[in-house]
Design a protein around this motif. Structure first.
Motif, PDB file in Angstrom:
ATOM      1  N   PRO A  86       0.695  -1.188   0.132  1.00  0.00           N
ATOM      2  CA  PRO A  86       0.017  -0.125   0.022  1.00  0.00           C
ATOM      3  C   PRO A  86       0.865   1.136   0.254  1.00  0.00           C
ATOM      4  CG  PRO A  86      -1.024  -1.646   1.476  1.00  0.00           C
ATOM      5  CD  PRO A  86       0.263  -2.180   1.110  1.00  0.00           C
ATOM      6  N   GLU A  87       2.066   1.107   0.685  1.00  0.00           N
ATOM      7  CA  GLU A  87       2.771   2.370   0.623  1.00  0.00           C
ATOM      8  C   GLU A  87       3.301   2.707  -0.452  1.00  0.00           C
ATOM      9  OE1 GLU A  87       3.060  -0.220   2.787  1.00  0.00           O
ATOM     10  OE2 GLU A  87       4.768  -0.831   3.391  1.00  0.00           O
ATOM     11  N   ASP A  88       3.429   1.907  -1.690  1.00  0.00           N
ATOM     12  CA  ASP A  88       3.928   2.199  -3.293  1.00  0.00           C
ATOM     13  C   ASP A  88       2.713   3.107  -3.844  1.00  0.00           C
ATOM     14  OD1 ASP A  88       5.019  -1.325  -3.198  1.00  0.00           O
ATOM     15  OD2 ASP A  88       6.236   0.759  -2.798  1.00  0.00           O
ATOM     16  N   THR A  89       1.853   3.347  -3.306  1.00  0.00           N
ATOM     17  CA  THR A  89       0.687   4.018  -4.019  1.00  0.00           C
ATOM     18  C   THR A  89       1.153   5.440  -4.244  1.00  0.00           C
ATOM     19  OG1 THR A  89      -1.329   2.815  -2.724  1.00  0.00           O
ATOM     20  CG2 THR A  89      -1.540   5.008  -3.860  1.00  0.00           C
ATOM     21  N   ALA A  90       1.091   5.971  -5.265  1.00  0.00           N
ATOM     22  CA  ALA A  90       1.661   7.187  -5.796  1.00  0.00           C
ATOM     23  C   ALA A  90       1.388   7.507  -7.288  1.00  0.00           C
ATOM     24  CB  ALA A  90       3.124   7.273  -5.455  1.00  0.00           C
ATOM     25  N   VAL A  91       1.687   8.531  -7.872  1.00  0.00           N
ATOM     26  CA  VAL A  91       1.678   8.744  -9.222  1.00  0.00           C
ATOM     27  C   VAL A  91       3.252   8.481  -9.494  1.00  0.00           C
ATOM     28  CG1 VAL A  91       1.724  10.732 -11.123  1.00  0.00           C
ATOM     29  CG2 VAL A  91       0.067  10.611  -9.317  1.00  0.00           C
ATOM     30  N   TYR A  92       3.584   7.769 -10.644  1.00  0.00           N
ATOM     31  CA  TYR A  92       4.804   7.268 -10.921  1.00  0.00           C
ATOM     32  C   TYR A  92       5.114   8.130 -12.246  1.00  0.00           C
ATOM     33  CZ  TYR A  92       5.293   3.733  -7.547  1.00  0.00           C
ATOM     34  OH  TYR A  92       5.410   3.134  -6.256  1.00  0.00           O
ATOM     35  N   LEU A  93       6.167   8.825 -12.348  1.00  0.00           N
ATOM     36  CA  LEU A  93       6.761   9.624 -13.463  1.00  0.00           C
ATOM     37  C   LEU A  93       8.266   9.324 -13.894  1.00  0.00           C
ATOM     38  CD1 LEU A  93       5.646  11.695 -10.782  1.00  0.00           C
ATOM     39  CD2 LEU A  93       5.336  13.158 -12.760  1.00  0.00           C
ATOM     40  N   CYS A  94       8.353   9.355 -15.219  1.00  0.00           N
ATOM     41  CA  CYS A  94       9.873   9.018 -15.524  1.00  0.00           C
ATOM     42  C   CYS A  94      10.298  10.506 -16.006  1.00  0.00           C
ATOM     43  CB  CYS A  94       9.802   8.064 -16.774  1.00  0.00           C
ATOM     44  SG  CYS A  94       8.789   8.541 -18.340  1.00  0.00           S
ATOM     45  N   LYS A  95      11.664  10.443 -15.935  1.00  0.00           N
ATOM     46  CA  LYS A  95      12.564  11.661 -16.342  1.00  0.00           C
ATOM     47  C   LYS A  95      13.681  11.259 -17.057  1.00  0.00           C
ATOM     48  CE  LYS A  95      15.244  15.532 -14.256  1.00  0.00           C
ATOM     49  NZ  LYS A  95      15.935  15.929 -13.121  1.00  0.00           N
ATOM     50  N   MET A  96      14.009  12.017 -18.342  1.00  0.00           N
ATOM     51  CA  MET A  96      15.301  11.962 -19.063  1.00  0.00           C
ATOM     52  C   MET A  96      15.657  13.445 -19.336  1.00  0.00           C
ATOM     53  SD  MET A  96      15.741   9.916 -22.711  1.00  0.00           S
ATOM     54  CE  MET A  96      15.168  11.155 -23.774  1.00  0.00           C
ATOM     55  N   ARG A  97      17.084  13.501 -18.996  1.00  0.00           N
ATOM     56  CA  ARG A  97      17.688  14.937 -18.935  1.00  0.00           C
ATOM     57  C   ARG A  97      16.801  15.888 -18.204  1.00  0.00           C
ATOM     58  NH1 ARG A  97      18.232  13.368 -24.654  1.00  0.00           N
ATOM     59  NH2 ARG A  97      16.847  15.224 -25.363  1.00  0.00           N
ATOM     60  N   GLN A  98      16.334  16.729 -18.753  1.00  0.00           N
ATOM     61  CA  GLN A  98      15.557  17.868 -17.967  1.00  0.00           C
ATOM     62  C   GLN A  98      13.865  17.656 -18.189  1.00  0.00           C
ATOM     63  OE1 GLN A  98      17.093  18.479 -20.551  1.00  0.00           O
ATOM     64  NE2 GLN A  98      16.487  20.500 -21.491  1.00  0.00           N
ATOM     65  N   PHE A  99      13.630  16.623 -18.748  1.00  0.00           N
ATOM     66  CA  PHE A  99      12.321  16.237 -19.335  1.00  0.00           C
ATOM     67  C   PHE A  99      11.508  15.285 -18.294  1.00  0.00           C
ATOM     68  CE2 PHE A  99      12.749  18.974 -22.766  1.00  0.00           C
ATOM     69  CZ  PHE A  99      14.024  18.664 -23.471  1.00  0.00           C
ATOM     70  N   TRP A 100      10.175  15.598 -17.994  1.00  0.00           N
ATOM     71  CA  TRP A 100       9.338  14.761 -17.124  1.00  0.00           C
ATOM     72  C   TRP A 100       7.864  14.502 -17.915  1.00  0.00           C
ATOM     73  CZ3 TRP A 100      10.417  13.287 -12.085  1.00  0.00           C
ATOM     74  CH2 TRP A 100      11.389  13.946 -11.513  1.00  0.00           C
ATOM     75  N   GLY A 101       7.619  13.129 -17.773  1.00  0.00           N
ATOM     76  CA  GLY A 101       6.330  12.652 -18.094  1.00  0.00           C
ATOM     77  C   GLY A 101       5.127  13.160 -17.265  1.00  0.00           C
ATOM     78  N   GLN A 102       4.015  13.007 -17.555  1.00  0.00           N
ATOM     79  CA  GLN A 102       2.794  13.521 -16.893  1.00  0.00           C
ATOM     80  C   GLN A 102       2.496  12.480 -15.690  1.00  0.00           C
ATOM     81  OE1 GLN A 102       0.962  16.333 -17.088  1.00  0.00           O
ATOM     82  NE2 GLN A 102       2.800  17.055 -18.477  1.00  0.00           N
TER      83      GLN A 102
END
Length: 110
Positions: A86-102
């Motif tokens: 349950p503590e893994d609940t979150a929004v997961y995002l990826c990042k490459m260089r200075q760019f982020w996903g939604q």
């Protein structure tokens, strides 16, 4: 400008698994790519990273449960998440260089 699109999130029971994908609009080869997560009311935290050469590193709480990998031919980085808590609940995002996903929402029920 690089676009990153995450997918694969969802609702899963504790102990279950999910596989997240992060697709980049540009070549990921030779780039370090990381996965992060942000739970409600908490700061964004780093989860896992994979280098251009394929070396990996993980935040302590996910070691042995999460696996990051990459497919350079598809400009995609994956995050296999097993034994979810349950503590893994979150929004997961990826990042490459200075760019982020939604981000993609992961919810783990007890």
């Amino acid at each position: 400008q690089v676009q990153l699109v995450e997918s694969g999130g969802g609702l899963v029971k504790a102990g279950g698994s999910l596989r997240l994908s992060c697709v980049a609009s540009d070549h990921i080869i030779n780039n370090l790519v990381g996965w992060y997560r942000q739970a409600p009311g908490k700061e964004r935290e780093w989860v896992a990273v994979i280098t251009g050469g394929g070396a990996t590193n993980y935040e302590d709480s996910v070691k042995g449960r999460f696996t990051i990998s990459r497919d350079n031919t598809k400009n995609t980085v994956f995050l296999q998440m097993d034994s979810l808590k349950p503590e893994d609940t979150a929004v997961y995002l990826c990042k490459m260089r200075q760019f982020w996903g939604q981000g993609t929402q992961v919810t783990v029920s007890s």
